[in-house]
Design an enzyme around this catalytic site. Structure first.
Site, mmCIF file in Angstrom:
data_model
loop_
_atom_site.group_PDB
_atom_site.id
_atom_site.type_symbol
_atom_site.label_atom_id
_atom_site.label_comp_id
_atom_site.label_asym_id
_atom_site.label_seq_id
_atom_site.Cartn_x
_atom_site.Cartn_y
_atom_site.Cartn_z
ATOM 1 C CG ASP A 119 -3.513 5.929 6.986
ATOM 2 O OD1 ASP A 119 -2.406 5.672 7.374
ATOM 3 O OD2 ASP A 119 -4.220 5.478 5.782
ATOM 4 C CG HIS A 158 -0.528 4.149 4.811
ATOM 5 N ND1 HIS A 158 -1.939 3.818 5.022
ATOM 6 C CD2 HIS A 158 -0.168 2.856 3.990
ATOM 7 C CE1 HIS A 158 -1.982 2.408 4.793
ATOM 8 N NE2 HIS A 158 -0.886 1.926 4.025
ATOM 9 C CB SER A 196 -0.942 0.050 1.269
ATOM 10 O OG SER A 196 -0.331 0.104 2.382
#
Length: 843
Positions: free
Chosen positions: A782, A785, A492
Site C-alpha cells: 500500500d 508498507h 504496523s
C-alpha cells in the site's frame, strides 16, 4: 549484623566436616577462615559491606570456556576481573562437540565452527553400524570446534569487555593479585582421555561425500566404561577415547580405536598425540567461602556422552551472574551466600540431566551385550528424535507415554537378544577348549552358575532401564518445559492484530485486501498482503509466531508456547507519536503490557521458572518511523518546532535507551532492534513530493537514526550484564531494491499494489481498491508498507546481519499459501478511505 546458622550443605550432598583443602584453589592465606563446627554463617550480599574506592575484584583461574565466559560476564557487570591461565597455547584433547543452542546463546561466530556434523554412525562391539541423524532438520547440526580456537576467542572477548589477562603462569610465577572472590575454572583430574590428531587422505573424512560425518565406537576393546570417537575437524580428524576404571590400559584403548576406524583413516598421518584428565561427575563440594568451582574444576562433564564444553561455559556465566547480582554490579562484597545461589540454580536446572546420563552409562556401558542393545536402540527414530531435541537445545523433552512404553519393551528385547548372542559366543568358545577341561566338574559348576547369573543380569538391566524412563518422565513433569519464544514490540510493520481490537483506532488492517496472501486470505491484522518481517525471521529460525496481545484466545499456555506480539500500528518510541490515530500502543505502553504478562506467567509456573523463561526468550523492537512520519515531520506536532534534526534524534536515542534498559531489567538478554528503511521512498512520500522522486531529507533522517541507534546499542550491550543487544540495519538493501527493482525480481518500486489507480494517495487498502496483476512483483503493498516479497528480502538481510541461528526443535510455520483474490464484487461496505488510515511506512 544478623546471620543464620545452617547445616553445611553445598550442592547436592552434605559436605564433609573436614577442612577444605584450599591448595587446589588459591593460597590458604587468601581464604576466609573455616569454622570447625558444622554450622555456617550466611549473610546476604546486599547487606554486605560496600567496596570503597574501587569496584569488587574477582580472579578467574583458568582460561577455558568456563573461565572465558565468567570473565566476560563479570567485566560487563562492573566487576574488576582478572583472568589467569597458565598456558595460553593449550590444545586440550577434547572431542570438541558443541550443541546448536550454544552458538546462539553465547553469540559464537560461525567461522570458529570447523565442521557441522549432520551424519553420525554408532558402531557396536560386533561392528554393527547404525546411522544416526535421521530426525535432524535441515538447519540442525552438531558443531565441531578446536579448543585452542574457541578458548582463545572467549578470552579475547572477555578482554574486550574489560577483563585483565595477566601473563601466563609458569613454575616460576605466582598470582600477584589480591582479588577475591576466586572462581576456579581449571580442569579437574578424573577421566584420562587421550586423543590423536590425524591428517587423512582425500578418500577419508575429508571427502566431499562425507565431510560432516562423525563416528562413535563402543566395546570393551576401545573402552570398558566409555566410547571411542572419530570426529572431523577443519583439516584433520580427531581420534580419541577415555576411561576411568582402566587408566593403565589407555594406550591400548587408543590403538584399538584407530584399528576400528582403520579403513577410513588408512594412509593418514598422525600429527599429534596427547592426553588429559577430565572430570566425569560433579564434585561433592564446590564452594568454600568466596571461592567457587565452575567448569571442569567443578566436575561438570556428563557421564555416558562426555559432554563438557557447553556446561563449562554455562556454569561460568551462571556463577558470574550470581556475583554481579550479589555485589550490585561490583559495589558490594559477596560471600558464600551469594555464590550458593549459583549452585542452587545450577543443581535445579541440570541435576536431572547428570542423573539420567549416569543411569544410562550404568545400564549400557557395563558389558558388550548391553552395548549391542544400546546401538540397536539408537536405530529407533523416536530415540534419535528425543536424544537430539534434548542435546541440541539443552532441555529435557517430554516424551510420548505410548512411545516410551514401546521403547522400554524394545530395549528389553534388545538386551535379551544381546545376552542370547553372548551365550552362543560362550558355547563357541567352549567347543575350542580341551574336552576334558570342558567336561570337568568345575567347569560344569561354573557354566551352571553363569547360566543362573545371566537372567538375573537381564532383569537388573531391565529394571535399570525402567528407572531411567521413569526418571525422564519425572523430569519432564517436575520442571516446566519452556522453549525459546519471541516477544515483539513494534508498529504496523509488526502488528498482527492488536489495532484491529482497538475500537477507536484509525490505524487498522481489518478490511480486504489485507492478508490476501496469508492463510485463508482474509484480513488478520497485518498491514500487508502476507507476512511481516518478524514472521519470516521467526519461521527461518524455528521460532513460533507470537499471537497479538489483544487476541481474545490468548492464555498463559499460549504465551509459554508462542510468546506475545505487542506491536501496534501508529505506535512510536515517544508517547506523543501517532496521536492522530486516536488509539495505539506506544513503546512505553507495550512495555507496561509486557510487565503484566510477566505477572501472569509467574503465577502460572513460579517466579524462578518464569525468570528463566523470560531470560531465554528473544526480543524484537521495531519502531521509529512513526516518530518521524507521524510526529516530527508533521507541523501539527510540537516536536517538529522544538528540535533540530540532530536534537530530535538524540531525544529518540535517550528515550529508547531508557526503554531498552527497562526491558533488560525485566529479563531481556537477547534483543534485536530493527533499523529504518528509506522512508522518503515510500509511495506516499513520493506522491507528496513535487517531483515524484524520493524525499532526500526524510531518507537522511533514517540514515542518521540508524547510525545513532547502532552506536547506542553497542554501548548498551557492553554496559548491561549478559546483554546481547544488536541493531539490524537493512537500509542499504531496501534502497538497492527500490533503485534497481528488476535485479531483485520486481517490476515496480514507486507505487502501491493496492490502490485506486490514478487517484493518489489512497492512504489505505479497502475492498473497492484495485489490485495489481502480480503482487509478487511490487515492492510496496500500500502507500506505506512493503509487500510480502519485499519483506522476504528485508528479513533475509537482517538474518544475515544478526547471524540468526535456529533455536527450537520445532517445525517453523510454513509461509501462508497464495490465495486467489476474492471478487471485487464482495458484499462488504467500503467505508471512507480516511477511516482506516495506515499509520506510516514502517509503522
Amino acid at each position: 549484623m544478623a546471620s543464620i546458622s545452617l547445616k553445611t550443605f553445598v550442592g547436592l550432598r552434605q559436605s564433609s566436616s573436614d577442612t577444605y583443602n584450599s591448595g587446589h584453589v588459591f593460597p590458604v592465606k587468601h581464604l576466609p577462615a573455616q569454622p570447625a563446627s558444622r554450622g555456617l554463617r550466611i549473610v546476604a550480599g546486599k547487606f554486605s559491606p560496600k567496596v570503597t574506592g574501587r569496584n569488587l575484584r574477582v580472579a578467574v583461574v583458568g582460561g577455558g570456556p568456563a573461565g572465558g565466559s565468567a570473565a566476560e560476564t563479570l567485566a560487563k557487570g562492573g566487576i574488576e576481573t582478572f583472568l589467569i591461565e597458565r598456558k595460553l597455547d593449550n590444545c586440550k584433547p577434547c572431542g570438541g562437540a558443541i550443541p546448536l543452542c550454544m552458538v546462539g546463546e553465547f553469540d559464537l561466530p560461525l567461522d570458529i565452527i570447523d565442521r557441522r556434523v549432520t551424519k553420525m554412525k554408532m558402531i557396536s562391539p560386533s561392528n554393527v553400524a547404525v546411522d544416526i541423524g535421521q530426525t535432524l532438520k535441515p538447519h540442525e547440526y552438531i558443531g565441531m570446534v578446536r579448543r585452542e580456537v574457541l578458548d582463545s576467542y572467549l578470552r579475547e572477548r572477555a578482554s574486550a569487555s574489560g577483563a585483565t589477562a595477566p601473563p601466563p603462569l609458569t613454575s616460576s610465577t605466582t598470582p600477584a593479585t589480591t582479588a577475591r572472590p576466586v572462581e576456579w575454572a581449571s580442569g579437574a583430574r578424573w577421566r584420562w582421555t587421550p586423543s590423536s590428531a590425524l591428517t587423512v587422505p582425500t578418500r577419508g573424512w575429508r571427502s566431499s561425500s562425507a565431510p560432516n560425518l562423525a563416528e562413535m565406537y563402543v566395546g570393551d576393546d576401545v573402552s570398558p566404561d566409555f566410547y571411542g570417537w572419530v570426529f572431523p575437524k577443519c583439516d584433520h580428524v580427531a581420534v580419541g577415547t577415555g576411561t576411568v576404571t582402566h587408566k593403565s590400559d589407555i594406550k591400548k584403548f587408543q590403538l584399538a580405536t584407530r584399528l576400528r576406524a582403520k579403513e577410513k583413516i588408512l594412509g593418514g598421518k598422525i600429527i599429534r598425540v596427547e592426553a588429559h584428565p577430565i572430570p566425569e561427575h560433579p564434585r561433592p563440594r564446590r564452594l568454600a567461602g568466596r571461592v567457587a568451582l565452575v567448569g571442569d574444576a567443578a566436575g561438570y562433564v556428563t557421564k555416558c556422552s562426555g559432554e563438557g564444553i557447553y556446561f563449562a561455559a554455562k556454569s561460568g556465566r551462571m556463577c558470574a551472574e550470581a556475583i554481579v547480582e550479589g555485589s550490585e554490579n561490583g559495589k558490594r562484597m559477596v560471600d558464600e551466600g551469594d555464590l550458593r545461589k549459583y549452585l542452587e540454580k545450577w543443581d535445579k536446572t541440570y541435576w536431572p540431566t547428570y542423573k539420567v546420563l549416569d543411569v544410562l552409562q550404568k545400564v549400557f556401558y557395563r558389558s558388550n551385550p548391553a552395548r549391542e542393545a544400546f546401538v540397536e536402540m539408537c536405530a529407533d527414530e523416536y530415540v534419535q528424535k528425543m536424544t537430539f531435541d534434548s542435546y541440541l537445545y539443552k532441555k529435557v523433552v517430554p516424551g510420548n507415554p505410548l512411545e516410551d512404553l514401546k521403547l522400554a519393551v524394545n530395549t528389553i528385547g534388545s538386551l535379551v537378544r544381546a545376552n542370547a548372542l553372548r551365550r552362543e559366543m560362550d558355547k563357541m568358545s567352549l567347543s575350542i577348549l580341551d574336552l576334558n577341561q570342558a567336561k570337568s566338574s568345575t567347569s560344569n559348576c561354573k557354566a551352571k552358575s553363569g547360566e543362573l547369573e545371566k537372567p538375573v543380569s537381564i532383569m537388573k538391566l531391565a529394571v535399570a532401564w525402567t528407572i531411567m524412563v521413569t526418571t525422564l518422565l519425572g523430569v519432564a513433569m517436575d520442571g516446566y518445559d519452556c522453549k525459546v519464544v519471541q516477544f515483539i514490540f513494534g508498529d504496523s510493520l509488526s502488528d498482527v492484530g492488536n489495532n484491529d481490537r482497538l475500537s477507536k483506532s484509525l490505524a487498522q488492517a481489518s478490511l480486504p485486501w489485507y492478508g490476501i496472501d496469508f492463510g485463508n486470505g482474509l484480513p488478520n491484522g497485518r498491514f500487508c498482503n502476507g507476512r511481516t518481517v518478524a514472521d519470516i525471521i521467526g519461521d527461518r529460525t524455528g521460532l513460533p509466531r507470537p499471537p497479538a496481545f489483544l487476541d481474545p484466545s490468548l492464555t498463559e499456555d499460549m504465551i509459554l508456547e508462542n510468546g506475545v506480539n505487542y506491536a501496534s500500528g501508529g505506535g512510536g518510541i515517544l508517547n506523543e507519536t501517532g496521536s492522530l490515530f486516536i488509539q495505539r500502543f506506544s513503546l512505553y505502553k507495550q512495555i507496561g503490557l509486557f510487565q503484566g504478562t510477566q505477572e501472569l506467567i509467574k503465577a502460572k509456573i513460579g517466579k524462578e521458572e518464569a525468570e528463566n523463561f523470560f531470560q531465554k526468550s528473544r526480543y524484537v523492537v521495531a519502531l521509529g518511523s512513526n516518530d518521524f512520519i507521524n510526529n516530527y515531520l508533521l507541523p501539527v506536532y510540537n516536536d517538529g518546532w522544538k528540535y533540530s534534526d540532530e536534537g530530535f534524534i538524540n531525544y529518540l536515542m535517550e528515550t529508547l535507551k531508557r526503554q531498552l534498559t527497562i526491558l533488560h531489567g525485566l529479563g531481556a538478554r537477547e534483543l534485536m532492534v530493527f533499523g529504518l528503511g528509506p522512508m522518503g521512498c515510500i509511495p506516499l512520500q513520493r506522491v507528496l513530493s513535487t517531483s515524484g522522486e524520493c524525499q532526500d531529507k526524510t531518507n537522511k533522517l533514517a540514515i542518521s537514526f540508524n547510525q545513532a541507534g547502532s552506536k547506542m546499542l553497542k554501548e548498551l550491550s557492553g554496559n548491561l550484564p549478559n546483554a546481547s543487544f544488536k541493531f539490524g540495519d537493512a537500509y542499504d538493501v531496501v534502497d538497492a531494491v527500490i533503485t534497481n527493482p528488476q535485479k531483485y525480481g520486481f517490476n515496480n518500486s514507486d507505487s502501491p499494489c493496492c490502490s485506486f489507480g490514478k487517484i493518489r494517495p489512497a492512504l489505505t487498502c479497502v475492498p473497492a481498491s484495485i489490485l495489481c496483476e502480480d503482487r509478487s512483483k511490487y515492492v510496496f503493498w500500500d502507500e506505506y508498507h512493503p509487500s510480502d516479497s519485499a519483506n522476504e528480502i528485508i528479513a533475509t538481510e537482517l538474518i544475515r546481519k544478526f547471524g540468526f541461528l535456529p533455536v527450537n526443535a520445532t517445525n517453523a510455520p510454513s509461509p501462508g499459501p497464495a490465495v486467489d483474490a476474492p471478487s471485487p464484487g464482495l458484499a462488504v461496505d467500503a467505508p471512507s478511505p480516511g477511516l482506516a488510515v495506515a499509520p506510516s511506512p514502517e509503522g
